[in-house]
Design a protein around this motif. Structure first.
Motif, PDB file in Angstrom:
ATOM      1  N   THR A   1       1.452   6.472  -6.854  1.00 43.77           N
ATOM      2  CA  THR A   1       0.363   7.376  -7.226  1.00 43.77           C
ATOM      3  C   THR A   1       0.833   8.823  -7.198  1.00 43.77           C
ATOM      4  O   THR A   1       0.531   9.615  -8.097  1.00 43.77           O
TER       5      THR A   1
ATOM      6  N   CYS B   1       1.414  10.748 -10.734  1.00 39.99           N
ATOM      7  CA  CYS B   1       0.058  11.309 -10.776  1.00 39.99           C
ATOM      8  C   CYS B   1      -0.197  12.093 -12.065  1.00 39.99           C
ATOM      9  O   CYS B   1      -1.344  12.226 -12.497  1.00 39.99           O
TER      10      CYS B   1
ATOM     11  N   GLU C   1       2.161   1.635  -3.521  1.00 39.93           N
ATOM     12  CA  GLU C   1       1.108   2.121  -4.411  1.00 39.93           C
ATOM     13  C   GLU C   1       0.837   3.606  -4.175  1.00 39.93           C
ATOM     14  O   GLU C   1       0.627   4.365  -5.129  1.00 39.93           O
ATOM     15  N   ARG C   2       0.855   4.005  -2.915  1.00 39.69           N
ATOM     16  CA  ARG C   2       0.630   5.419  -2.604  1.00 39.69           C
ATOM     17  C   ARG C   2       1.776   6.277  -3.144  1.00 39.69           C
ATOM     18  O   ARG C   2       1.553   7.345  -3.719  1.00 39.69           O
TER      19      ARG C   2
ATOM     20  N   MET D   1       0.823  -1.203   0.000  1.00 33.48           N
ATOM     21  CA  MET D   1       0.000   0.000   0.000  1.00 33.48           C
ATOM     22  C   MET D   1       0.860   1.258   0.000  1.00 33.48           C
ATOM     23  O   MET D   1       0.533   2.245  -0.668  1.00 33.48           O
ATOM     24  N   GLU D   2       1.969   1.229   0.741  1.00 30.40           N
ATOM     25  CA  GLU D   2       2.875   2.378   0.755  1.00 30.40           C
ATOM     26  C   GLU D   2       3.494   2.598  -0.620  1.00 30.40           C
ATOM     27  O   GLU D   2       3.641   3.739  -1.068  1.00 30.40           O
TER      28      GLU D   2
END
Length: 209
Positions: free
Chosen positions: A76, A80, A72-73, A69-70
């Motif tokens: 992102t 972006c 992916e964040r 998750m880290e």
């Protein structure tokens, strides 16, 4: 002489068992209980070990989930603007083509226009570079399907097989990610070309005969 009274004569009695003495059946029953307790203890120890192992796996999976998750964040945030930047690449292509066309034209009155296009292109590329956009060269390199898109194959005695000999469209990276593959012309394999020529020659012979 005094006679011994019959009531004073010692009597022979049976041997009396005390409470400390245990029968064989009781001993076996005790051993069975101990064996059962051992089995229960072993079962509880096995269950505890399995629960501990399950806990460790759950913790490891949770840590992997957190890391994923880290990442992916972070990706992102890092990428972006990827779609926006990709949509701007055709503008860069058009400016480069306009600049190339202007440089090849002879009239002197086109020089200010060429300089203006060059200035706009340079400013745009500097802005894109701030976001991590970089182009890469392909001509003379080995064909790499991970960053090249073959649009055409040609035969060449001057280049090795599967070499990029020309470029239709420049390729770009956004930081460490491929933003757009380069569209290129690739040299055909000599073995393949020889085989195709041999097949064509055989077909000609068959047709002639």
């Amino acid at each position: 002489m005094n006679k011994k009274e019959p009531g004073n004569k010692p009597k022979k009695g049976k041997k009396v068992e005390t409470g400390s003495q245990v029968t064989k059946e009781e001993e076996e029953e005790k051993e069975d209980r101990e064996e059962e307790l051992k089995k229960q203890l072993q079962a509880r120890e096995k269950e505890a070990a399995e629960n501990f192992d399950r806990l460790l796996r759950t913790q490891a999976e949770f840590e992997n989930y957190k890391k994923r998750m880290e990442k992916e964040r972070a990706d992102t945030i890092k990428f972006c603007n990827e779609n926006l930047i990709r949509d701007m690449l055709p503008i860069v292509d058009n400016l480069e083509m306009a600049l190339k066309h202007g440089e090849n034209s002879s009239p002197n009155n086109s020089k200010p226009l060429v300089e203006g296009v060059e200035m706009v292109l340079n400013q745009l590329m500097k802005s894109l570079e701030k976001f991590g956009v970089t182009s890469f060269s392909s001509v003379g390199e080995k064909f790499d399907p991970n960053r090249h898109e073959a649009m055409m194959q040609v035969e060449s005695d001057e280049h090795e097989a599967n070499s990029v000999v020309s470029e239709f469209q420049k390729g770009y990276f956004l930081k460490d990610r491929l933003l757009r593959p380069a569209k290129v012309t690739v040299t055909a394999s000599r073995v393949k070309s020889t085989t195709e020529n041999g097949n064509m020659a055989n077909e000609d012979k068959t047709t002639t005969s």
